[in-house]
Design an enzyme around this catalytic site. Structure first.
Site, short mmCIF file in Angstrom:
data_model
loop_
_atom_site.label_atom_id
_atom_site.label_comp_id
_atom_site.label_asym_id
_atom_site.label_seq_id
_atom_site.Cartn_x
_atom_site.Cartn_y
_atom_site.Cartn_z
N CYS A 26 0.79 -1.24 0.00
CA CYS A 26 0.00 0.00 0.00
C CYS A 26 0.82 1.28 0.00
O CYS A 26 0.76 2.06 -0.96
CB CYS A 26 -0.92 0.00 1.22
SG CYS A 26 -2.09 -1.37 1.20
N1 LIG Z 1 -2.66 -6.36 1.66
C1 LIG Z 1 -3.19 -5.36 2.33
O1 LIG Z 1 -2.93 -5.24 3.54
C2 LIG Z 1 -4.13 -4.37 1.68
C3 LIG Z 1 -4.77 -3.43 2.51
C4 LIG Z 1 -5.68 -2.55 1.96
C5 LIG Z 1 -5.92 -2.57 0.59
N2 LIG Z 1 -5.28 -3.46 -0.22
C6 LIG Z 1 -5.62 -3.44 -1.64
O2 LIG Z 1 -6.42 -4.58 -1.94
C7 LIG Z 1 -6.14 -5.05 -3.25
C8 LIG Z 1 -5.72 -6.51 -3.20
O3 LIG Z 1 -4.53 -6.62 -2.44
P1 LIG Z 1 -4.03 -7.98 -1.83
O4 LIG Z 1 -2.96 -7.60 -0.85
O5 LIG Z 1 -5.15 -8.84 -1.36
O6 LIG Z 1 -3.36 -8.65 -3.13
P2 LIG Z 1 -2.92 -10.18 -3.31
O7 LIG Z 1 -1.90 -10.19 -4.38
O8 LIG Z 1 -2.61 -10.78 -1.97
O9 LIG Z 1 -4.23 -10.90 -3.83
C9 LIG Z 1 -4.82 -10.64 -5.05
C10 LIG Z 1 -5.36 -11.92 -5.62
O10 LIG Z 1 -6.05 -11.61 -6.83
C11 LIG Z 1 -5.80 -12.64 -7.75
N3 LIG Z 1 -6.09 -12.16 -9.09
C12 LIG Z 1 -5.36 -11.39 -9.92
N4 LIG Z 1 -6.01 -11.15 -11.06
C13 LIG Z 1 -7.20 -11.78 -10.98
C14 LIG Z 1 -8.31 -11.90 -11.84
N5 LIG Z 1 -8.33 -11.31 -13.04
N6 LIG Z 1 -9.36 -12.63 -11.42
C15 LIG Z 1 -9.35 -13.24 -10.21
N7 LIG Z 1 -8.33 -13.16 -9.36
C16 LIG Z 1 -7.26 -12.43 -9.72
C17 LIG Z 1 -4.36 -13.03 -7.50
O11 LIG Z 1 -4.07 -14.32 -7.99
C18 LIG Z 1 -4.30 -12.94 -5.97
O12 LIG Z 1 -4.62 -14.18 -5.36
C19 LIG Z 1 -5.08 -4.12 -3.81
O13 LIG Z 1 -5.71 -3.09 -4.50
C20 LIG Z 1 -4.44 -3.54 -2.56
O14 LIG Z 1 -3.87 -2.28 -2.80
C21 LIG Z 1 -4.40 -4.37 0.31
#
Ligand SMILES: NC(=O)c1ccc[n+]([C@@H]2O[C@H](COP(=O)([O-])OP(=O)(O)OC[C@H]3O[C@@H](n4cnc5c(N)ncnc54)[C@H](O)[C@@H]3O)[C@@H](O)[C@H]2O)c1
Length: 445
Positions: free
Chosen positions: A282
């Site tokens: 983030c």
């Molecule tokens: N990790 C955090 O603490 C956090 C906190 C707040 C916001 N976010 C936001 O949340 C969002 C997701 O982050 P995350 O940390 O969970 O990412 P992540 O990489 O852990 O998970 C994302 C998942 O989406 C899947 N994916 C990718 N393309 C896809 C598609 N077309 N269809 C289906 N699945 C698909 C990936 O394989 C992966 O498993 C981002 O925008 C991030 O900025 C993350």
């Protein structure tokens, strides 16, 4: 239609589709299933999906037992339809089974440090042929103001749906703080903005069933900017204390002593602490989503850019401290055996994304240092886009520590044996303020 989906949600008969089963999607799945909503998870990663369907977790702070329990429970929906409480799939043609679709896919930066919305777009492309009237879509991925309207609403309407009438669209940012013992998916207030008033009503109904407090917003754009503001606030304040750290280092003042003293002021001051650079999915990324969008309006976000500049320079500053400290002892960086303590981007988690520890390892290796690392949360150096090391976590024994020239403390996990390290490592460069007592072999960085 609106009444129909709201009633289904209230009756816990709505099937919740979560797209992207990662650090955000999985905790969300656990919360929805906890209160009895069946969750159908979608991901493009077949390995992850197979693992989850075997009842196994792939994220350190999420226990496999929690997933396995959900896989074993079956619930009966209206008309006798049976479903396991949690099922994962790579097959988008199952999207019509879901009443709600929550998108938690990555929103990284491309190599020009511009927003990369390709995951959001490909998710929308995959979902569009399978949407049906009466569904709600919520985007939770962090992004710039305008994404929900420009990337989702326009596409959904092109496909012939009327948003607010037969598809309900909201933006509701995730505020997950992995490893936080106090705040979790349930008790972190949930910001939510709708494309229309009706959309917001459906969004409030859904999140109101699983979160203690909903913060309704006037638009999806305001909700999108709220998330960016939160992370920009952190990036800018961390940039400020990182800059001050460089000043206080020259002045011979301990920045952490100063911050702790300032934090005794009961109003108007929130402490932020310096470190080896920004990490995680983030804080190093999100501010640039705003910077990019602001340019469309002819505005340069100078504060945000400056914080980014200061923060991205930190790994180089830390390397300079390592070099100077070795030099003091008549040693050069080239050939020095350096162990990086803590590879994950923050304490007590196993998430290595954007970790400054890796950036520092890369710079040190390029200068000829012989690198190793220790991190009980990351037993093997993971495959990363920018960094490649063929290394495994080193066990911290007195012999292993004595054989090093320097330990670089990058991430302060609670389970490191700090006394043992101080007793045997010849030199410790501490970027996290773990050692506060002026130990002779410790350099604060
Ligand atoms: N990790 C955090 O603490 C956090 C906190 C707040 C916001 N976010 C936001 O949340 C969002 C997701 O982050 P995350 O940390 O969970 O990412 P992540 O990489 O852990 O998970 C994302 C998942 O989406 C899947 N994916 C990718 N393309 C896809 C598609 N077309 N269809 C289906 N699945 C698909 C990936 O394989 C992966 O498993 C981002 O925008 C991030 O900025 C993350």
């Amino acid at each position: 239609m609106k009444e129909g989906i709201i009633q289904k949600i209230k009756d816990h008969q709505a099937v919740v589709g979560i797209v992207g089963l990662g650090y955000v999607g999985l905790p969300l799945m656990l919360r929805f299933t906890e209160v009895g909503f069946p969750v159908l998870g979608f991901d493009i990663d077949e390995v992850k999906v197979a693992k989850l369907n075997r009842g196994e977790s792939y994220i350190g702070h999420i226990p496999s037992t929690a997933i396995a329990e959900r896989r074993e429970q079956e619930i009966v929906l209206e008309a006798g339809r049976k479903m396991v409480l949690f099922d994962a799939t790579v097959d988008y043609s199952r999207a019509p089974e879901a009443d709600v679709l929550i998108l938690c896919v990555p929103t990284p930066l491309n190599r020009h440090r511009e927003p990369d919305l390709s995951y959001v777009r490909s998710t929308v492309n995959s979902l569009l042929p399978h949407l049906r009237p009466g569904q709600m879509i919520s985007l939770e991925s962090t992004t710039y103001p305008g994404t929900t309207e420009e990337e989702l609403r326009s596409r959904v309407e092109e496909a012939g749906f009327v948003v607010g009438k037969d598809i309900f669209l909201v933006y509701s940012p995730e505020r997950e703080d992995p490893g936080n013992p106090i705040y979790n998916t349930r008790n972190i207030p949930k910001v939510c903005g709708g494309s229309t008033r009706e959309c917001l009503e459906v969004g409030q109904a859904l999140y109101g069933e699983v979160m203690d407090q909903i913060v309704p917003m006037s638009s999806t754009r305001a909700a999108e900017l709220t998330k960016l503001l939160e992370n920009i606030y952190r990036a800018v304040n961390i940039g400020l204390v990182n800059e001050l750290k460089i000043v206080t280092d020259r002045m011979g003042i301990d920045i952490r002593e100063v911050i702790d003293a300032a934090a005794t002021k009961p109003f108007g001051f929130t402490p932020f602490y310096p470190g080896p650079g920004l990490g995680g999915h983030c804080i190093p990324i999100d501010p640039f989503y705003l910077t990019w969008k602001a340019r469309e309006y002819g505005i340069n976000t100078r504060f945000v850019e400056l914080a980014g500049e200061v923060n991205t320079a930190m790994p180089h500053w830390v390397v300079g401290k390592v070099m100077d400290s070795l030099n003091e002892k008549g040693q050069s960086l080239k050939g020095a055996r350096i162990l990086v303590l803590g590879l994950a981007y923050k304490k007590n988690v196993d998430d290595p994304r954007e970790s400054p520890a890796m950036e520092i390892m890369e710079i040190l290796r390029n200068k000829g240092a012989v690198m190793s690392y220790s991190d009980p949360h990351v037993p093997v150096f993971p495959p990363m886009r920018k960094h490649k090391f063929d290394l495994q976590s080193v066990e911290l024994t007195p012999e292993a520590l004595k054989s090093l020239d320097c330990v670089l403390l990058a991430t302060d996990h609670d389970d490191f044996p700090y006394d043992l390290i101080a007793a045997h490592a010849p030199l410790i460069v501490d970027t996290r303020g773990v050692y506060r007592n002026d130990e002779p072999n410790v350099v604060k960085a």
